[in-house]
Design an enzyme around this catalytic site. Structure first.
Site, PDB file in Angstrom:
ATOM      1  N   SER A 137       0.129 -61.781  67.384  1.00 11.73           N
ATOM      2  CA  SER A 137      -0.952 -62.603  67.950  1.00 11.73           C
ATOM      3  C   SER A 137      -0.459 -63.907  68.564  1.00 11.73           C
ATOM      4  CB  SER A 137      -1.978 -62.948  66.860  1.00 11.73           C
ATOM      5  OG  SER A 137      -2.479 -61.782  66.268  1.00 11.73           O
ATOM      6  N   TYR A 189       1.287 -53.820  79.552  1.00 12.91           N
ATOM      7  CA  TYR A 189       1.721 -53.421  78.198  1.00 12.91           C
ATOM      8  C   TYR A 189       3.107 -52.766  78.212  1.00 12.91           C
ATOM      9  CZ  TYR A 189       0.426 -48.535  79.074  1.00 12.91           C
ATOM     10  OH  TYR A 189       0.365 -47.262  79.556  1.00 12.91           O
ATOM     11  N   ARG A 254      -3.343 -51.346  58.523  1.00 12.19           N
ATOM     12  CA  ARG A 254      -4.753 -51.588  58.175  1.00 12.19           C
ATOM     13  C   ARG A 254      -5.215 -50.781  56.963  1.00 12.19           C
ATOM     14  NH1 ARG A 254      -5.830 -50.143  64.088  1.00 12.19           N
ATOM     15  NH2 ARG A 254      -5.469 -52.368  64.224  1.00 12.19           N
ATOM     16  N   GLU A 358      -5.560 -57.840  61.479  1.00 18.83           N
ATOM     17  CA  GLU A 358      -5.136 -56.453  61.779  1.00 18.83           C
ATOM     18  C   GLU A 358      -6.239 -55.665  62.500  1.00 18.83           C
ATOM     19  OE1 GLU A 358      -2.481 -54.425  59.296  1.00 18.83           O
ATOM     20  OE2 GLU A 358      -1.846 -56.229  58.233  1.00 18.83           O
TER      21      GLU A 358
HETATM   22  C1  LIG Z   1      -5.414 -65.539  57.902  1.00 19.85           C
HETATM   23  C2  LIG Z   1      -4.929 -64.806  59.114  1.00 19.85           C
HETATM   24  C3  LIG Z   1      -3.727 -64.118  59.062  1.00 19.85           C
HETATM   25  C4  LIG Z   1      -3.245 -63.450  60.203  1.00 19.85           C
HETATM   26  N1  LIG Z   1      -2.022 -62.834  60.160  1.00 19.85           N
HETATM   27  C5  LIG Z   1      -1.486 -62.331  61.305  1.00 19.85           C
HETATM   28  C6  LIG Z   1      -0.134 -61.838  61.328  1.00 19.85           C
HETATM   29  O1  LIG Z   1       0.559 -61.806  60.309  1.00 19.85           O
HETATM   30  N2  LIG Z   1       0.368 -61.403  62.507  1.00 19.85           N
HETATM   31  C7  LIG Z   1      -0.357 -61.416  63.659  1.00 19.85           C
HETATM   32  O2  LIG Z   1       0.177 -61.001  64.710  1.00 19.85           O
HETATM   33  N3  LIG Z   1      -1.644 -61.856  63.677  1.00 19.85           N
HETATM   34  C8  LIG Z   1      -2.213 -62.330  62.523  1.00 19.85           C
HETATM   35  N4  LIG Z   1      -3.502 -62.821  62.539  1.00 19.85           N
HETATM   36  C9  LIG Z   1      -4.267 -62.818  63.769  1.00 19.85           C
HETATM   37  C10 LIG Z   1      -5.429 -61.830  63.733  1.00 19.85           C
HETATM   38  O3  LIG Z   1      -4.942 -60.517  63.810  1.00 19.85           O
HETATM   39  C11 LIG Z   1      -6.387 -62.199  64.879  1.00 19.85           C
HETATM   40  O4  LIG Z   1      -7.010 -63.415  64.503  1.00 19.85           O
HETATM   41  C12 LIG Z   1      -7.404 -61.109  65.107  1.00 19.85           C
HETATM   42  O5  LIG Z   1      -6.796 -59.994  65.702  1.00 19.85           O
HETATM   43  C13 LIG Z   1      -8.557 -61.592  66.033  1.00 19.85           C
HETATM   44  O6  LIG Z   1      -8.033 -62.164  67.199  1.00 19.85           O
HETATM   45  P1  LIG Z   1      -8.578 -63.594  67.692  1.00 19.85           P
HETATM   46  O7  LIG Z   1      -8.464 -64.547  66.569  1.00 19.85           O
HETATM   47  O8  LIG Z   1      -7.862 -63.926  68.965  1.00 19.85           O
HETATM   48  O9  LIG Z   1     -10.111 -63.363  67.975  1.00 19.85           O
HETATM   49  P2  LIG Z   1     -10.743 -62.709  69.289  1.00 19.85           P
HETATM   50  O10 LIG Z   1      -9.946 -61.514  69.706  1.00 19.85           O
HETATM   51  O11 LIG Z   1     -10.937 -63.784  70.287  1.00 19.85           O
HETATM   52  O12 LIG Z   1     -12.121 -62.205  68.734  1.00 19.85           O
HETATM   53  C14 LIG Z   1     -13.230 -63.079  68.519  1.00 19.85           C
HETATM   54  C15 LIG Z   1     -14.472 -62.218  68.302  1.00 19.85           C
HETATM   55  O13 LIG Z   1     -14.729 -61.431  69.487  1.00 19.85           O
HETATM   56  C16 LIG Z   1     -14.785 -60.050  69.165  1.00 19.85           C
HETATM   57  N5  LIG Z   1     -14.193 -59.277  70.269  1.00 19.85           N
HETATM   58  C17 LIG Z   1     -13.038 -59.561  70.940  1.00 19.85           C
HETATM   59  N6  LIG Z   1     -12.798 -58.608  71.873  1.00 19.85           N
HETATM   60  C18 LIG Z   1     -13.809 -57.712  71.763  1.00 19.85           C
HETATM   61  C19 LIG Z   1     -14.124 -56.487  72.453  1.00 19.85           C
HETATM   62  N7  LIG Z   1     -13.348 -56.008  73.423  1.00 19.85           N
HETATM   63  N8  LIG Z   1     -15.238 -55.810  72.074  1.00 19.85           N
HETATM   64  C20 LIG Z   1     -16.051 -56.296  71.082  1.00 19.85           C
HETATM   65  N9  LIG Z   1     -15.808 -57.449  70.412  1.00 19.85           N
HETATM   66  C21 LIG Z   1     -14.701 -58.138  70.743  1.00 19.85           C
HETATM   67  C22 LIG Z   1     -13.982 -59.885  67.893  1.00 19.85           C
HETATM   68  O14 LIG Z   1     -14.393 -58.744  67.164  1.00 19.85           O
HETATM   69  C23 LIG Z   1     -14.302 -61.188  67.167  1.00 19.85           C
HETATM   70  O15 LIG Z   1     -15.503 -61.077  66.479  1.00 19.85           O
HETATM   71  C24 LIG Z   1      -4.016 -63.457  61.396  1.00 19.85           C
HETATM   72  C25 LIG Z   1      -5.235 -64.143  61.412  1.00 19.85           C
HETATM   73  C26 LIG Z   1      -5.695 -64.819  60.319  1.00 19.85           C
HETATM   74  C27 LIG Z   1      -7.005 -65.577  60.399  1.00 19.85           C
END
Ligand SMILES: Cc1cc2nc3c(=O)[nH]c(=O)nc-3n(C[C@H](O)[C@H](O)[C@H](O)COP(=O)(O)OP(=O)(O)OC[C@H]3O[C@@H](n4cnc5c(N)ncnc54)[C@H](O)[C@@H]3O)c2cc1C
Length: 375
Positions: A137, A189, A254, A358
């Site tokens: 991320s 990608y 997951r 995840e």
């Molecule tokens: C405590 C914690 C630990 C983490 N650990 C890791 C790690 O070890 N490695 C790593 O790589 N990442 C990690 N992450 C990142 C995590 O995987 C992301 O936060 C997550 O994938 C969501 O991405 P985002 O925060 O950018 O939210 P966004 O992608 O911006 O999503 C925000 C909202 O919009 C919705 N949304 C987005 N796109 C769509 C779509 N196409 N259709 C419908 N709804 C949508 C989502 O469901 C969500 O509700 C971690 C996050 C946290 C909070």
């Protein structure tokens, strides 16, 4: 009606464990209750993971459960890794995720995609003293993971990496990172490539650590790459095939989050003791249904079956059940449930992450819809 199944041929129930699995589960359960439990409250308050517990995880063999014995690992199954995450998470979801990321993401990727030389260099370390992290991320790419911007350019025998990663679990403790960057942003990608990065590589720093609602003891960090020099021999898998590694690793990962959530739901439930019987019966039923999804999915993975749909269902449902159960437990405790005098409020806070990392719940629903609708 003819009956095909006899007492001998009847399949075992989904929740049946082998003798070895029972022994393994009970060992982890006892360790979690006796050794992890005393640290839980302070770790949550301080937002810091107790370092001695990480050493204990290595000593107990919990950081290399599936790694073959020839490299110093346990030579165990994915199902055992799932049992370990469940048991630890029943006591503390932060402890659960340290072990989860190590086994279901990092070791999984290393066992599957490394060269023999990389195996020899990294697998023994993952079993003995090195925590791993998985860095996909970025600030602008979470659900849309393949929009990542982190750049890798080949110069001689090294790749030079520039960019930032966000939200990286185990960031503070990790010595090895599986990190995804692009060698060609115009290729979409198909430019994404996975690298094995050590925390001592020049140009690599761990940045800000997040102050969080839940799983507070688990470190969640920013990573900064400034002309970070990574030997070419540290490319994981093929150049341009990192997207495949990311997708397939997260499919397995997951299931681990499902285990974290089911452990958490069980822990919140055990912490509960006042009686509101219909609600308790409902919670027990949901935990049982979620656990069956989880165990079945982990067994499918060990059997070499395709489990992508089931993994998405497992994570979606286990995280929903965990949040519902933990929330209800807060209510059942009444005012005390809202205070830090009882552990249920922490279970409730910790449960929220299951729907986010995840792949958010929406992303799981998108995967399930695509697969059940045959698109
Ligand atoms: C405590 C914690 C630990 C983490 N650990 C890791 C790690 O070890 N490695 C790593 O790589 N990442 C990690 N992450 C990142 C995590 O995987 C992301 O936060 C997550 O994938 C969501 O991405 P985002 O925060 O950018 O939210 P966004 O992608 O911006 O999503 C925000 C909202 O919009 C919705 N949304 C987005 N796109 C769509 C779509 N196409 N259709 C419908 N709804 C949508 C989502 O469901 C969500 O509700 C971690 C996050 C946290 C909070």
């Amino acid at each position: 009606m003819s009956s095909v199944a006899t007492a001998h041929s009847a399949p075992a129930p989904l929740v049946a464990l082998t003798e070895d699995e029972v022994l393994f589960r009970d060992t982890v359960r006892q360790f979690a209750q006796e050794t992890v439990q005393p640290h839980v409250r302070q770790m949550d308050e301080k937002g810091v993971f107790e370092p001695s517990l990480v050493r204990n995880f290595f000593e107990l063999g919990l950081m290399g459960i599936e790694i073959p014995e020839q490299y110093g690992g346990g030579g165990g199954t994915f199902f055992e890794a799932i049992l370990a995450v469940e048991e630890l998470s029943a006591v503390d979801a932060s402890a659960g995720v340290v072990v989860d990321v190590q086994n279901t993401l990092v070791n999984n990727a290393l066992m599957r995609w490394t060269t023999d030389d990389q195996k020899k260099r990294y697998l023994p370390r993952m079993c003995s003293d090195t925590v791993g992290a998985y860095a996909l991320s970025e600030a602008g790419s979470g659900s849309d993971a393949f929009a990542l911007q982190c750049r890798a350019e080949l110069k001689g025998d090294e790749y030079i990496l520039n960019g930032q990663k966000m939200w990286i679990t185990n960031g503070k403790e990790a010595g090895v990172f599986i990190l995804l960057a692009t060698v060609d942003p115009s290729a979409g990608y198909k430019g994404i490539t996975a690298f094995i990065i050590e925390n001592e590589f020049p140009g690599f720093t761990v940045g800000k650590k997040e102050d969080k609602l839940g799983i507070r003891a688990s470190s969640t960090c920013e990573l900064i790459l400034e002309d970070c020099r990574v030997p070419k021999v540290n490319v994981l898998g093929e150049v341009g095939k990192g997207y495949k590694i990311a997708i397939e690793t997260l499919n397995e990962g997951r299931i681990g989050i499902g285990a974290q959530m089911i452990g958490l739901a069980r822990g919140a439930w055990i912490a509960e003791f006042q009686g509101i019987q219909f609600q308790i019966a409902q919670m027990a039923t949901e935990i049982e249904a979620a656990r069956m999804l989880l165990y079945n999915c982990a067994r499918m993975k060990d059997a070499g079956m395709n489990f992508v749909k089931e993994a998405a269902m497992t994570k979606l449902y286990c995280s929903q059940v965990a949040e519902r159960v933990a929330s209800l437990c807060v209510e059942i405790y009444g005012g005390y449930g809202f205070t830090k005098d009882y552990p249920v409020e922490k279970y409730f806070r910790d449960s929220k992450i299951g729907k986010i990392y995840e792949g958010t719940s929406n992303m799981q629903l998108a995967t399930i819809a695509k697969l059940v609708m045959g698109k």
